[in-house]
Write a protein that holds these residues in place. Structure first.
Motif, mmCIF file in Angstrom:
data_model
loop_
_atom_site.group_PDB
_atom_site.id
_atom_site.type_symbol
_atom_site.label_atom_id
_atom_site.label_comp_id
_atom_site.label_asym_id
_atom_site.label_seq_id
_atom_site.Cartn_x
_atom_site.Cartn_y
_atom_site.Cartn_z
ATOM 1 N N ARG A 4 0.826 -1.206 0.000
ATOM 2 C CA ARG A 4 0.000 0.000 0.000
ATOM 3 C C ARG A 4 0.865 1.263 0.000
ATOM 4 O O ARG A 4 0.536 2.265 -0.654
ATOM 5 C CB ARG A 4 -0.941 -0.010 1.202
ATOM 6 C CG ARG A 4 -1.938 -1.168 1.197
ATOM 7 C CD ARG A 4 -3.003 -1.017 0.124
ATOM 8 N NE ARG A 4 -3.790 -2.234 -0.056
ATOM 9 C CZ ARG A 4 -4.902 -2.537 0.612
ATOM 10 N NH1 ARG A 4 -5.360 -1.699 1.548
ATOM 11 N NH2 ARG A 4 -5.556 -3.656 0.376
ATOM 12 N N LYS A 55 1.241 4.306 -2.989
ATOM 13 C CA LYS A 55 1.160 5.751 -2.735
ATOM 14 C C LYS A 55 2.411 6.459 -3.232
ATOM 15 O O LYS A 55 2.341 7.552 -3.823
ATOM 16 C CB LYS A 55 0.974 6.005 -1.238
ATOM 17 C CG LYS A 55 -0.426 5.681 -0.708
ATOM 18 C CD LYS A 55 -0.523 5.991 0.779
ATOM 19 C CE LYS A 55 -1.945 5.795 1.296
ATOM 20 N NZ LYS A 55 -2.877 6.814 0.766
ATOM 21 N N SER A 92 -1.793 0.992 13.994
ATOM 22 C CA SER A 92 -2.281 2.260 13.434
ATOM 23 C C SER A 92 -1.971 2.353 11.944
ATOM 24 O O SER A 92 -2.793 2.845 11.153
ATOM 25 C CB SER A 92 -1.659 3.443 14.183
ATOM 26 O OG SER A 92 -2.119 3.523 15.512
ATOM 27 N N TYR A 93 -0.780 1.877 11.545
ATOM 28 C CA TYR A 93 -0.455 1.828 10.119
ATOM 29 C C TYR A 93 -1.499 1.005 9.372
ATOM 30 O O TYR A 93 -1.972 1.383 8.288
ATOM 31 C CB TYR A 93 0.910 1.179 9.886
ATOM 32 C CG TYR A 93 2.119 1.922 10.366
ATOM 33 C CD1 TYR A 93 2.029 3.203 10.898
ATOM 34 C CD2 TYR A 93 3.385 1.341 10.279
ATOM 35 C CE1 TYR A 93 3.167 3.874 11.329
ATOM 36 C CE2 TYR A 93 4.518 2.002 10.697
ATOM 37 C CZ TYR A 93 4.410 3.260 11.226
ATOM 38 O OH TYR A 93 5.535 3.914 11.652
ATOM 39 N N TYR A 103 -4.862 2.633 8.896
ATOM 40 C CA TYR A 103 -4.822 3.665 7.849
ATOM 41 C C TYR A 103 -4.695 3.048 6.456
ATOM 42 O O TYR A 103 -5.436 3.403 5.527
ATOM 43 C CB TYR A 103 -3.650 4.605 8.102
ATOM 44 C CG TYR A 103 -3.394 5.613 7.011
ATOM 45 C CD1 TYR A 103 -4.439 6.307 6.400
ATOM 46 C CD2 TYR A 103 -2.089 5.891 6.592
ATOM 47 C CE1 TYR A 103 -4.199 7.234 5.391
ATOM 48 C CE2 TYR A 103 -1.838 6.821 5.589
ATOM 49 C CZ TYR A 103 -2.896 7.481 4.988
ATOM 50 O OH TYR A 103 -2.646 8.398 3.991
ATOM 51 N N LEU A 104 -3.776 2.090 6.296
ATOM 52 C CA LEU A 104 -3.460 1.577 4.966
ATOM 53 C C LEU A 104 -4.232 0.320 4.588
ATOM 54 O O LEU A 104 -4.549 0.116 3.414
ATOM 55 C CB LEU A 104 -1.949 1.289 4.863
ATOM 56 C CG LEU A 104 -1.022 2.499 4.906
ATOM 57 C CD1 LEU A 104 0.430 2.039 4.966
ATOM 58 C CD2 LEU A 104 -1.235 3.405 3.704
ATOM 59 N N GLU A 115 -6.628 5.087 13.188
ATOM 60 C CA GLU A 115 -6.319 5.445 11.806
ATOM 61 C C GLU A 115 -5.594 6.779 11.739
ATOM 62 O O GLU A 115 -4.682 6.965 10.922
ATOM 63 C CB GLU A 115 -7.610 5.518 10.992
ATOM 64 C CG GLU A 115 -7.403 5.930 9.545
ATOM 65 C CD GLU A 115 -8.706 6.108 8.788
ATOM 66 O OE1 GLU A 115 -8.655 6.546 7.621
ATOM 67 O OE2 GLU A 115 -9.777 5.809 9.359
ATOM 68 N N GLU A 116 -5.980 7.708 12.591
ATOM 69 C CA GLU A 116 -5.382 9.050 12.574
ATOM 70 C C GLU A 116 -3.894 8.995 12.908
ATOM 71 O O GLU A 116 -3.077 9.692 12.280
ATOM 72 C CB GLU A 116 -6.117 9.962 13.556
ATOM 73 C CG GLU A 116 -7.541 10.322 13.152
ATOM 74 C CD GLU A 116 -8.525 9.175 13.333
ATOM 75 O OE1 GLU A 116 -9.585 9.194 12.661
ATOM 76 O OE2 GLU A 116 -8.237 8.256 14.138
ATOM 77 N N LYS A 155 -2.085 7.529 9.870
ATOM 78 C CA LYS A 155 -2.006 8.492 8.772
ATOM 79 C C LYS A 155 -0.927 9.536 9.037
ATOM 80 O O LYS A 155 -0.151 9.884 8.137
ATOM 81 C CB LYS A 155 -3.349 9.178 8.556
ATOM 82 C CG LYS A 155 -3.384 10.125 7.357
ATOM 83 C CD LYS A 155 -4.755 10.739 7.173
ATOM 84 C CE LYS A 155 -4.859 11.499 5.858
ATOM 85 N NZ LYS A 155 -3.814 12.518 5.672
ATOM 86 N N TYR A 156 -0.869 10.011 10.272
ATOM 87 C CA TYR A 156 0.107 11.050 10.607
ATOM 88 C C TYR A 156 1.534 10.556 10.362
ATOM 89 O O TYR A 156 2.343 11.237 9.710
ATOM 90 C CB TYR A 156 -0.056 11.473 12.064
ATOM 91 C CG TYR A 156 0.910 12.553 12.494
ATOM 92 C CD1 TYR A 156 0.716 13.871 12.088
ATOM 93 C CD2 TYR A 156 2.013 12.259 13.283
ATOM 94 C CE1 TYR A 156 1.612 14.876 12.461
ATOM 95 C CE2 TYR A 156 2.907 13.242 13.661
ATOM 96 C CZ TYR A 156 2.705 14.553 13.257
ATOM 97 O OH TYR A 156 3.590 15.544 13.629
ATOM 98 N N VAL A 178 2.614 7.687 8.689
ATOM 99 C CA VAL A 178 2.857 7.181 7.335
ATOM 100 C C VAL A 178 2.983 8.325 6.330
ATOM 101 O O VAL A 178 3.848 8.291 5.444
ATOM 102 C CB VAL A 178 1.743 6.205 6.912
ATOM 103 C CG1 VAL A 178 1.819 5.909 5.415
ATOM 104 C CG2 VAL A 178 1.838 4.916 7.715
ATOM 105 N N ASP A 179 2.169 9.344 6.463
ATOM 106 C CA ASP A 179 2.240 10.460 5.514
ATOM 107 C C ASP A 179 3.558 11.217 5.631
ATOM 108 O O ASP A 179 4.099 11.697 4.625
ATOM 109 C CB ASP A 179 1.064 11.410 5.724
ATOM 110 C CG ASP A 179 -0.234 10.853 5.170
ATOM 111 O OD1 ASP A 179 -0.210 9.765 4.568
ATOM 112 O OD2 ASP A 179 -1.284 11.509 5.343
#
Length: 242
Positions: A46, A50, A167-168, A171-172, A217-218, A221-222, A224-225
């Motif tokens: 994933r 991206k 958490s990863y 999100y993914l 998820e938040e 996302k923080y 991983v982004d």
């Protein structure tokens, strides 16, 4: 763009238009009761997708097995040696080089692969001098994770099926994450685990190193982004892109 779904008649032009190959590298190993054995593969895939969109890269089929010596005795874990991984990566890299790629980015989803990826990159540095090789493992994640983590890390390097990795996944890869089965397991990892081979069953029965229940998820996302932005910048900088 997924490399394996292209055909041989069209791919040469697409390689010329991109010249960036992205290889997800993962593993098959225990990840507690709430995450699948292929967690590291799924995350690498994933994230590679991206990255490819951001840098106009071609995503190669995943290398799905990794060095999981520490977890090799847990049900479902499949271990291969560093030497095997290095040989695969060097062969793949040299094939890419002869096909015309000038950037080879390995997106790693499993910490245990790190040594092999670095060694493969060193070999390719000598054999493919005009190809830039990257070995990425969530660059910049440590600082980002420290900003959102609610519990103390079980280890200064390892993170596994815990608040962070779960958490990863949320999100993914949320469709393969079962938070109803998430557990809290913060083991006391002995100091000798950093200086001598130590199987993880010595300090954990679950393969979870933290409180997976706190994953969101938040948070994923923080972190991983930020890692994704860092990968994009490193590739673009190497290519002289603004």
């Amino acid at each position: 763009m997924q490399f394996q779904y292209e055909n041989s008649f069209d791919i040469k032009k697409k390689i010329d238009n991109s010249k960036i190959a992205i290889l997800p590298v993962g593993a098959v190993e225990a990840h507690g009761p709430h995450l699948p054995l292929g967690t590291d593969n799924l995350l690498a895939e994933r994230l590679a997708e991206k990255l490819a969109k951001r840098v106009n890269g071609l995503v190669l089929p995943t290398l799905p097995y990794g060095q999981v010596w520490s977890l090799r005795n847990f049900p479902g874990s499949i271990n291969i040696t560093n030497d095997s991984i290095i040989s695969f990566l060097v062969d793949i890299g040299e094939s890419l080089y002869h096909q015309g790629f000038t950037t080879f980015a390995m997106v790693n989803g499993h910490l245990g692969n790190g040594t092999a990826l670095k060694e493969a990159a060193r070999v390719l540095y000598e054999t493919c001098p005009d190809m830039r090789v990257f070995y990425f493992f969530y660059p910049g994640m440590n600082k980002a994770a420290s900003e959102v983590r609610e519990t103390k890390t079980a280890h200064n390097t390892y993170f596994h099926a815990c608040e962070i990795e779960t958490s990863y996944m949320l999100y993914l890869v949320p469709e393969y994450t079962d938070m109803e089965k998430a557990i809290t397991d913060i083991p006391d990892i002995p100091a000798h685990a950093d200086v001598t081979p130590t199987s993880w069953e010595e300090f954990t029965d679950s393969a979870v190193l933290g409180d997976a229940k706190l994953a969101t998820e938040e948070k994923g996302k923080y972190i991983v982004d930020i890692a994704l932005d860092n990968m994009v910048k490193l590739i673009n900088d190497s290519l002289g892109r603004v």
